[in-house]
Design a protein around this motif. Structure first.
Motif, PDB file in Angstrom:
ATOM      1  N   GLN A 141       0.429  -1.111  -0.067  1.00 24.27           N
ATOM      2  CA  GLN A 141       0.008  -0.058  -0.288  1.00 24.27           C
ATOM      3  C   GLN A 141       1.219   1.068  -0.436  1.00 24.27           C
ATOM      4  OE1 GLN A 141      -2.287   0.435   3.907  1.00 24.27           O
ATOM      5  NE2 GLN A 141      -0.980  -0.727   4.771  1.00 24.27           N
ATOM      6  N   GLY A 142       1.860   1.262  -0.345  1.00 24.96           N
ATOM      7  CA  GLY A 142       3.057   2.135  -0.275  1.00 24.96           C
ATOM      8  C   GLY A 142       4.054   2.201   0.500  1.00 24.96           C
ATOM      9  N   ARG A 143       2.599   2.430   2.155  1.00 22.01           N
ATOM     10  CA  ARG A 143       3.328   2.673   3.200  1.00 22.01           C
ATOM     11  C   ARG A 143       2.368   2.160   4.339  1.00 22.01           C
ATOM     12  NH1 ARG A 143       4.384   8.119   2.343  1.00 22.01           N
ATOM     13  NH2 ARG A 143       3.047   9.254   3.004  1.00 22.01           N
ATOM     14  N   PRO A 144       2.643   2.235   5.332  1.00 17.36           N
ATOM     15  CA  PRO A 144       1.313   1.066   6.243  1.00 17.36           C
ATOM     16  C   PRO A 144       0.487   2.379   6.966  1.00 17.36           C
ATOM     17  CG  PRO A 144       3.623   0.084   7.087  1.00 17.36           C
ATOM     18  CD  PRO A 144       4.030   1.210   5.509  1.00 17.36           C
ATOM     19  N   VAL A 145      -0.270   2.297   7.159  1.00 19.70           N
ATOM     20  CA  VAL A 145      -1.594   3.129   7.301  1.00 19.70           C
ATOM     21  C   VAL A 145      -1.201   4.247   8.552  1.00 19.70           C
ATOM     22  CG1 VAL A 145      -3.778   3.653   8.388  1.00 19.70           C
ATOM     23  CG2 VAL A 145      -3.407   2.691   5.795  1.00 19.70           C
ATOM     24  N   LEU A 146      -0.756   4.942   9.080  1.00 19.27           N
ATOM     25  CA  LEU A 146      -0.885   5.810  10.331  1.00 19.27           C
ATOM     26  C   LEU A 146      -2.098   6.710  11.046  1.00 19.27           C
ATOM     27  CD1 LEU A 146       2.132   8.123   8.883  1.00 19.27           C
ATOM     28  CD2 LEU A 146       2.507   6.003  10.003  1.00 19.27           C
ATOM     29  N   ILE A 147      -1.843   5.843  12.238  1.00 15.51           N
ATOM     30  CA  ILE A 147      -3.053   6.601  13.441  1.00 15.51           C
ATOM     31  C   ILE A 147      -2.300   6.840  14.632  1.00 15.51           C
ATOM     32  CG2 ILE A 147      -4.629   5.371  14.953  1.00 15.51           C
ATOM     33  CD1 ILE A 147      -4.418   1.861  13.251  1.00 15.51           C
ATOM     34  N   GLN A 148      -3.366   7.700  14.663  1.00 10.85           N
ATOM     35  CA  GLN A 148      -2.428   9.154  15.970  1.00 10.85           C
ATOM     36  C   GLN A 148      -3.687   9.439  16.564  1.00 10.85           C
ATOM     37  OE1 GLN A 148      -1.662  12.150  17.053  1.00 10.85           O
ATOM     38  NE2 GLN A 148       0.216  11.122  17.680  1.00 10.85           N
ATOM     39  N   ALA A 149      -3.758   9.763  17.921  1.00  8.31           N
ATOM     40  CA  ALA A 149      -4.374   9.779  18.996  1.00  8.31           C
ATOM     41  C   ALA A 149      -3.885  11.677  19.354  1.00  8.31           C
ATOM     42  CB  ALA A 149      -4.310   9.306  19.832  1.00  8.31           C
ATOM     43  N   THR A 161      -8.778  12.795   2.979  1.00  8.16           N
ATOM     44  CA  THR A 161      -7.919  11.647   3.587  1.00  8.16           C
ATOM     45  C   THR A 161      -7.164  11.808   4.388  1.00  8.16           C
ATOM     46  OG1 THR A 161      -5.657  13.034   2.720  1.00  8.16           O
ATOM     47  CG2 THR A 161      -6.689  12.470   0.457  1.00  8.16           C
ATOM     48  N   VAL A 162      -8.447  12.398   5.371  1.00  6.62           N
ATOM     49  CA  VAL A 162      -7.561  12.132   7.239  1.00  6.62           C
ATOM     50  C   VAL A 162      -9.507  11.753   7.571  1.00  6.62           C
ATOM     51  CG1 VAL A 162      -7.321  12.483   9.072  1.00  6.62           C
ATOM     52  CG2 VAL A 162      -5.742  13.891   6.600  1.00  6.62           C
ATOM     53  N   ARG A 163      -9.132  10.539   8.016  1.00  4.62           N
ATOM     54  CA  ARG A 163     -10.604   9.440   9.170  1.00  4.62           C
ATOM     55  C   ARG A 163     -10.408   9.818  10.264  1.00  4.62           C
ATOM     56  NH1 ARG A 163     -11.493   9.792   4.456  1.00  4.62           N
ATOM     57  NH2 ARG A 163     -11.599   8.126   2.785  1.00  4.62           N
ATOM     58  N   ASN A 191      -9.221  -0.265   1.133  1.00  2.00           N
ATOM     59  CA  ASN A 191     -10.696  -0.531   2.167  1.00  2.00           C
ATOM     60  C   ASN A 191     -11.278   1.078   3.480  1.00  2.00           C
ATOM     61  OD1 ASN A 191     -11.427  -2.907   1.387  1.00  2.00           O
ATOM     62  ND2 ASN A 191      -9.768  -3.658   2.472  1.00  2.00           N
ATOM     63  N   LEU A 192      -9.859   1.222   2.476  1.00  2.00           N
ATOM     64  CA  LEU A 192     -10.420   3.223   4.344  1.00  2.00           C
ATOM     65  C   LEU A 192     -10.687   3.890   2.553  1.00  2.00           C
ATOM     66  CD1 LEU A 192      -7.893   3.299   6.564  1.00  2.00           C
ATOM     67  CD2 LEU A 192     -10.512   2.906   6.757  1.00  2.00           C
ATOM     68  N   GLY A 193     -10.950   4.147   1.435  1.00  2.00           N
ATOM     69  CA  GLY A 193     -10.680   4.674   0.480  1.00  2.00           C
ATOM     70  C   GLY A 193      -9.937   5.730   0.551  1.00  2.00           C
ATOM     71  N   LEU A 194      -8.335   5.506   0.599  1.00  2.00           N
ATOM     72  CA  LEU A 194      -7.512   6.421   0.847  1.00  2.00           C
ATOM     73  C   LEU A 194      -6.553   5.935  -0.967  1.00  2.00           C
ATOM     74  CD1 LEU A 194      -6.668   6.623   4.250  1.00  2.00           C
ATOM     75  CD2 LEU A 194      -7.431   8.362   3.345  1.00  2.00           C
ATOM     76  N   PRO A 195      -6.288   6.663  -1.566  1.00  2.00           N
ATOM     77  CA  PRO A 195      -4.375   6.407  -2.501  1.00  2.00           C
ATOM     78  C   PRO A 195      -3.607   6.196  -1.782  1.00  2.00           C
ATOM     79  CG  PRO A 195      -5.202   8.467  -1.330  1.00  2.00           C
ATOM     80  CD  PRO A 195      -5.623   8.542  -0.706  1.00  2.00           C
ATOM     81  N   ARG A 196      -3.152   5.478  -3.074  1.00  2.00           N
ATOM     82  CA  ARG A 196      -1.829   4.342  -2.427  1.00  2.00           C
ATOM     83  C   ARG A 196      -0.688   5.378  -1.901  1.00  2.00           C
ATOM     84  NH1 ARG A 196       3.338   2.202  -4.412  1.00  2.00           N
ATOM     85  NH2 ARG A 196       4.056   0.467  -3.928  1.00  2.00           N
ATOM     86  N   ALA A 197      -0.448   5.079  -0.410  1.00  2.00           N
ATOM     87  CA  ALA A 197       0.741   6.699  -0.466  1.00  2.00           C
ATOM     88  C   ALA A 197       1.128   7.208  -1.451  1.00  2.00           C
ATOM     89  CB  ALA A 197       1.656   6.170   1.356  1.00  2.00           C
ATOM     90  N   ALA A 198       1.522   8.428  -1.789  1.00  2.00           N
ATOM     91  CA  ALA A 198       2.842   9.484  -2.764  1.00  2.00           C
ATOM     92  C   ALA A 198       4.314   8.765  -2.094  1.00  2.00           C
ATOM     93  CB  ALA A 198       2.645   9.951  -2.654  1.00  2.00           C
ATOM     94  N   PRO A 199       5.572   9.031  -2.743  1.00  2.00           N
ATOM     95  CA  PRO A 199       6.429   8.723  -2.015  1.00  2.00           C
ATOM     96  C   PRO A 199       7.049   9.816  -1.018  1.00  2.00           C
ATOM     97  CG  PRO A 199       6.504   8.020  -4.386  1.00  2.00           C
ATOM     98  CD  PRO A 199       5.561   8.596  -3.569  1.00  2.00           C
TER      99      PRO A 199
END
Length: 449
Positions: free
Chosen positions: A216-224, A271-273, A436-444
């Motif tokens: 997916q380019g790189r893992p999804v990043l979760i933050q809180a 692009t941010v959920r 599945n999150l509706g996000l594009p493949r991560a750009a470099p």
């Protein structure tokens, strides 16, 4: 129609986020076995959940009374397993469910974290996510060889540099770098694998990185992050932002304000959920749901909240009387969750709230910590739909009152109702978590800027 994001909020420990869950008569007790987590994973995938993610700490709660005895005696999140083995086990039991784990920027090295999650993303076929945290308290510092925990804003300054290194490593291989031409003997194009040579204020990391770019380019990043500095960090880096909103009106203000911060940081807010934590207690009838809630409410003990508040705020709550006010110096000295401290000050209307204010306003250790959607499947779906369509969030992080029953009941009763209304999908739309999150493949990442 806007589609809802659903994430399960898990813990690799003896209880869920709700400490009292281990005392529930229906909670399974095989949390030291892979089957426990694989059961949950299969349930979530059957319910088309986008992701399961695990919160984590690097210490058990031992700040209350400066001792671990009460936490151990009452089972207050004292078993804490490493997440990567568990995520791998869950990944092997599923094929579509996204899987995220917490790793600290304060107590690990960037190269290590980059390699762990890039490898996990390959092994899961592009379904991995990293929950980025700066850690909370001195107990974690002591376990990881430090004398005390870094000051709040310094942790985020350090974390910004940490993120730049991790993303730079993840994107240091070109997508087409690997050739694997047996005839010529050329494995990869050396010109498409770059060395980082980072030398900054906090870190040095040379490279080259040892894991090619992921599916997916790189893992999804979760933050809180929810303090002022934390929100800036989340707006800059997060793909999925986990928040705590006490009610829908606060959520609307917070949601709109944070999306503006994302735009101000130069990113596309679409692009941010943003997903708040909630508890859902569902029954076939209203009476059944209320009966379940009464049972769940009765599982909490006062020591649960005091222990968890001490852990989160890095302050010994046994050192004050219930109606003793915190001094200005004591409030200023809190190095843990400053957003939690600020929420209590604001909600109490007091410059110097008491320990009782902290207990009652935060709801720590009880299910009042998060909004509660309780009732029939229709009623629960009504509330969830109202939040999403009312501009309060993009979806929800569903915490469990008992394991695995919370998720089994939700998937059996609420998911079909949401699907019937067209606000939640009936099948996975892609193979990677970003899809599945509706996000594009991560750009470099522009690591040379």
């Amino acid at each position: 129609m806007k589609q809802m994001t659903l994430v399960a909020f898990l813990q690799a420990q003896n209880c869920s986020n709700y400490v009292g869950s281990w005392r529930h008569p229906a909670t399974m007790q095989d949390y030291l076995r892979p089957e426990y987590y694989q059961r949950i994973a299969r349930t979530l995938e059957a319910g088309c959940f986008h992701m399961a993610f695990f919160d984590d700490r690097l210490a058990m709660p031992d700040i209350l009374g400066r001792d671990h005895a009460e936490a151990v005696r009452h089972g207050i999140r004292v078993v804490k397993l490493d997440l990567i083995s568990i995520l791998t086990a869950m990944g092997l039991a599923t094929s579509k469910l996204g899987l995220g784990g917490t790793y600290s920027t304060t107590y690990y090295e960037p190269f290590h974290v980059a390699r762990v999650f890039a490898t996990l993303d390959h092994m899961l076929g592009g379904r991995a996510a990293w929950n980025v945290v700066t850690s909370l308290n001195d107990s974690e510092a002591h376990n990881m060889g430090a004398d005390d925990h870094l000051e709040h804003d310094l942790r985020y300054d350090r974390a910004d540099e940490f993120m730049e290194i991790v993303l730079s490593h993840w994107d240091s291989w070109g997508d087409d770098a690997i050739i694997q031409d047996r005839e010529s003997g050329i494995f990869a194009d050396a010109g498409k694998v770059r060395r980082l040579d980072h030398k900054g204020k906090w870190f040095k990391s040379r490279g080259p990185f040892t894991v090619p770019r992921t599916p997916q380019g790189r893992p999804v990043l979760i933050q809180a992050g929810q303090s002022g500095r934390g929100k800036n960090f989340a707006a800059r880096w997060g793909d999925l932002v986990f928040v705590i909103y006490p009610n829908m009106e606060v959520a609307k203000r917070g949601y709109g304000g944070f999306k503006e911060q994302v735009a101000a940081s130069g990113r596309d807010p679409a692009t941010v959920r943003i997903c708040p934590a909630v508890y859902c207690i569902v029954g076939e009838t209203e009476a059944a749901a209320q009966e379940k809630r009464a049972l769940i409410d009765g599982l909490a003990k006062p020591v649960d909240g005091l222990s968890l508040l001490s852990e989160a705020l890095n302050y010994d709550f046994a050192s004050k009387g219930l109606d003793d006010a915190f001094t200005d110096d004591e409030l200023a000295g809190i190095k843990g969750l400053q957003a939690l401290r600020d929420r209590v000050v604001a909600a109490s209307g007091k410059r110097n709230p008491t320990l009782r204010d902290f207990v009652e306003i935060t709801g720590r250790g009880t299910i009042r910590e998060f909004p509660i959607f309780c009732g029939t499947p229709k009623r629960v779906a009504d509330e969830m739909q109202a939040w999403v369509e009312g501009g309060a969030c993009d979806g929800f992080v569903l915490a469990a009152t008992h394991m695995p029953g919370t998720y089994e009941e939700f998937v059996r009763l609420v998911v079909p109702e949401l699907q019937r209304r067209g606000v939640f999908r009936k099948e996975f739309t892609g193979t990677t978590l970003r899809e599945n999150l509706g996000l594009p493949r991560a750009a470099p990442f522009d690591w040379q800027r």
